[in-house]
Design an enzyme around this catalytic site. Structure first.
Site, PDB file in Angstrom:
ATOM      1  CE1 TYR A   1     128.440  28.295  34.678  1.00 54.62           C
ATOM      2  CE2 TYR A   1     129.641  26.522  35.691  1.00 54.62           C
ATOM      3  CZ  TYR A   1     128.493  26.995  35.180  1.00 54.62           C
ATOM      4  OH  TYR A   1     127.537  26.065  35.063  1.00 54.62           O
TER       5      TYR A   1
ATOM      6  CB  THR B   1     130.209  29.276  30.309  1.00 59.14           C
ATOM      7  OG1 THR B   1     129.538  28.925  28.773  1.00 59.14           O
ATOM      8  CG2 THR B   1     129.520  28.261  31.152  1.00 59.14           C
TER       9      THR B   1
HETATM   10  P1  NAP Z   1     121.170  26.983  28.716  1.00 57.83           P
HETATM   11  O1  NAP Z   1     120.525  26.089  27.603  1.00 57.83           O
HETATM   12  O2  NAP Z   1     122.215  27.977  27.778  1.00 57.83           O
HETATM   13  O3  NAP Z   1     120.056  27.853  29.397  1.00 57.83           O
HETATM   14  C1  NAP Z   1     120.673  29.094  29.950  1.00 57.83           C
HETATM   15  C2  NAP Z   1     119.385  30.228  30.203  1.00 57.83           C
HETATM   16  O4  NAP Z   1     119.904  31.063  30.859  1.00 57.83           O
HETATM   17  C3  NAP Z   1     119.019  30.482  28.715  1.00 57.83           C
HETATM   18  O5  NAP Z   1     117.521  30.203  28.517  1.00 57.83           O
HETATM   19  C4  NAP Z   1     119.139  32.086  28.810  1.00 57.83           C
HETATM   20  O6  NAP Z   1     118.074  32.639  28.128  1.00 57.83           O
HETATM   21  C5  NAP Z   1     119.024  31.889  30.222  1.00 57.83           C
HETATM   22  N1  NAP Z   1     119.892  33.656  30.549  1.00 57.83           N
HETATM   23  C6  NAP Z   1     121.166  33.892  30.263  1.00 57.83           C
HETATM   24  N2  NAP Z   1     121.580  34.981  30.573  1.00 57.83           N
HETATM   25  C7  NAP Z   1     120.398  35.715  31.260  1.00 57.83           C
HETATM   26  C8  NAP Z   1     120.016  36.878  31.709  1.00 57.83           C
HETATM   27  N3  NAP Z   1     120.713  37.882  31.579  1.00 57.83           N
HETATM   28  N4  NAP Z   1     118.758  37.127  32.108  1.00 57.83           N
HETATM   29  C9  NAP Z   1     117.680  35.984  31.992  1.00 57.83           C
HETATM   30  N5  NAP Z   1     118.085  34.766  31.682  1.00 57.83           N
HETATM   31  C10 NAP Z   1     119.308  34.520  31.030  1.00 57.83           C
HETATM   32  O7  NAP Z   1     121.901  26.262  29.690  1.00 57.83           O
HETATM   33  P2  NAP Z   1     121.601  25.128  30.632  1.00 57.83           P
HETATM   34  O8  NAP Z   1     122.535  24.026  30.193  1.00 57.83           O
HETATM   35  O9  NAP Z   1     120.056  24.903  30.652  1.00 57.83           O
HETATM   36  O10 NAP Z   1     122.033  25.887  32.236  1.00 57.83           O
HETATM   37  C11 NAP Z   1     121.181  26.243  33.023  1.00 57.83           C
HETATM   38  C12 NAP Z   1     121.786  26.434  34.284  1.00 57.83           C
HETATM   39  O11 NAP Z   1     122.456  25.195  34.877  1.00 57.83           O
HETATM   40  C13 NAP Z   1     122.782  27.558  34.278  1.00 57.83           C
HETATM   41  O12 NAP Z   1     122.688  28.256  35.258  1.00 57.83           O
HETATM   42  C14 NAP Z   1     124.278  26.509  34.053  1.00 57.83           C
HETATM   43  O13 NAP Z   1     125.284  27.380  34.672  1.00 57.83           O
HETATM   44  C15 NAP Z   1     123.796  25.445  35.175  1.00 57.83           C
HETATM   45  N6  NAP Z   1     124.818  24.210  35.002  1.00 57.83           N
HETATM   46  C16 NAP Z   1     124.394  23.609  33.380  1.00 57.83           C
HETATM   47  C17 NAP Z   1     125.288  22.405  33.486  1.00 57.83           C
HETATM   48  C18 NAP Z   1     125.355  21.765  32.224  1.00 57.83           C
HETATM   49  O14 NAP Z   1     125.956  20.932  32.158  1.00 57.83           O
HETATM   50  N7  NAP Z   1     124.459  22.211  31.193  1.00 57.83           N
HETATM   51  C19 NAP Z   1     126.136  22.057  34.579  1.00 57.83           C
HETATM   52  C20 NAP Z   1     126.106  22.640  35.551  1.00 57.83           C
HETATM   53  C21 NAP Z   1     125.163  23.848  35.828  1.00 57.83           C
HETATM   54  P3  NAP Z   1     118.176  33.016  26.445  1.00 57.83           P
HETATM   55  O15 NAP Z   1     117.655  31.737  25.958  1.00 57.83           O
HETATM   56  O16 NAP Z   1     116.903  34.102  26.370  1.00 57.83           O
HETATM   57  O17 NAP Z   1     119.466  33.374  26.305  1.00 57.83           O
END
Ligand code: NAP
Length: 249
Positions: A155, A94
């Protein structure tokens, strides 16, 4: 060695790690993609704590916002572990700011990482899945794709794009044994949401019908259902995992 291979992009993140553990417990050999060197260490410890080791999972460093880097990662996985049967596109970032203050860099970073990555990775696995007559693709979208959110024009656009991608590709490969679905989480407790201001967190929680934030495992359970061999008749859907928030939309 397990012979069913699953790739989870963003696999070392909060939701990604729960998906990796859940798929490994379903008998998949799981490859977790990540981009920042060092971020895999906590993941390795969590997998170990879950009783999963080198026979169950591996890591793959690649920037999925880059088409060629994604292709190299897929080629390496195919050569080292075998053809990928399950792809979960979970990488996301984000860069929240209102549109009037948003820079082109903030716009493009979010579109490249959240939406273009889905093309970059899927493009490199789809032929293999179609040729083998089996594949499961799950794209992680968001409730904000359809709900919208203040400060998230970038986003929400990327996540809405994922839904259109999912339905279109589902049509293209429906007769090939390949299903393509989206999962749209609501407010899930991970590092991504840890940065949310406390008053906004309380406001968000008060609007969730189930009265609680979601867990990464809530999302992983939906993924497990969608990738099952028995779920072959479920394709092109966008599964809401948001405690009922979508009911108001
Ligand atoms: P998170 O803990 O920040 O995990 C995101 C992951 O994406 C991290 O492991 C990061 O890797 C990886 N990433 C980012 N940029 C990348 C790139 N260019 N190439 C490869 N990997 C990359 O977030 P999360 O909450 O688990 O989110 C996971 C997914 O769910 C996302 O798509 C998010 O938009 C979606 N989502 C989350 C929520 C929520 O409430 N948490 C709600 C709706 C949707 P590094 O650790 O190496 O940086």
């Amino acid at each position: 060695m397990k012979n069913k291979i699953a790739l989870v992009t963003g696999g070392v993140g909060g939701i990604g790690t729960a998906i990796c553990i859940a798929l490994a417990r379903q008998g998949y050999f799981v490859v977790a993609n990540y981009v920042v060197p060092g971020s895999e260490i906590a993941w390795q410890n969590k997998m170990k704590a879950a009783g999963l080791g080198a026979d169950d999972c591996a890591i793959a460093l690649a920037d999925v916002a880059d088409f060629n880097a994604s292709g190299k990662m897929i080629a390496d996985i195919h050569a080292t572990h075998g053809e990928i049967s399950v792809l979960v596109n979970c990488a996301g970032i984000t860069r929240d700011v209102s549109l009037r203050k948003m820079t082109p860099e903030q716009w493009h970073a979010v579109i490249n990482t959240n939406l273009n990555s889905v093309f970059n990775v899927t493009r490199h696995v789809i032929d293999s899945m179609c040729d083998r007559g089996f594949g499961r693709i799950v794209n992680i979208s968001s409730v904000n794709a359809t709900k919208g959110a203040f400060g998230q024009t970038n986003y929400a656009s990327a996540k809405a794009g994922i839904v259109g991608f999912t339905k279109s590709l589902a049509l293209e490969v429906a007769k090939k044994g390949v299903t393509v679905n989206a999962v749209s989480p609501g407010f899930i407790e991970t590092d991504m949401t840890a940065a949310v201001r406390e008053d906004l967190r309380q406001q968000t929680l008060s609007q969730i019908p189930t009265g609680r934030a979601g867990t990464p495992e809530d999302v992983a359970n939906a993924v497990v259902f969608l990738v099952a061999a028995e779920s072959g008749y479920v394709t092109g859907t966008n599964m809401a995992v948001n405690g009922g928030v979508h009911i108001y939309q």
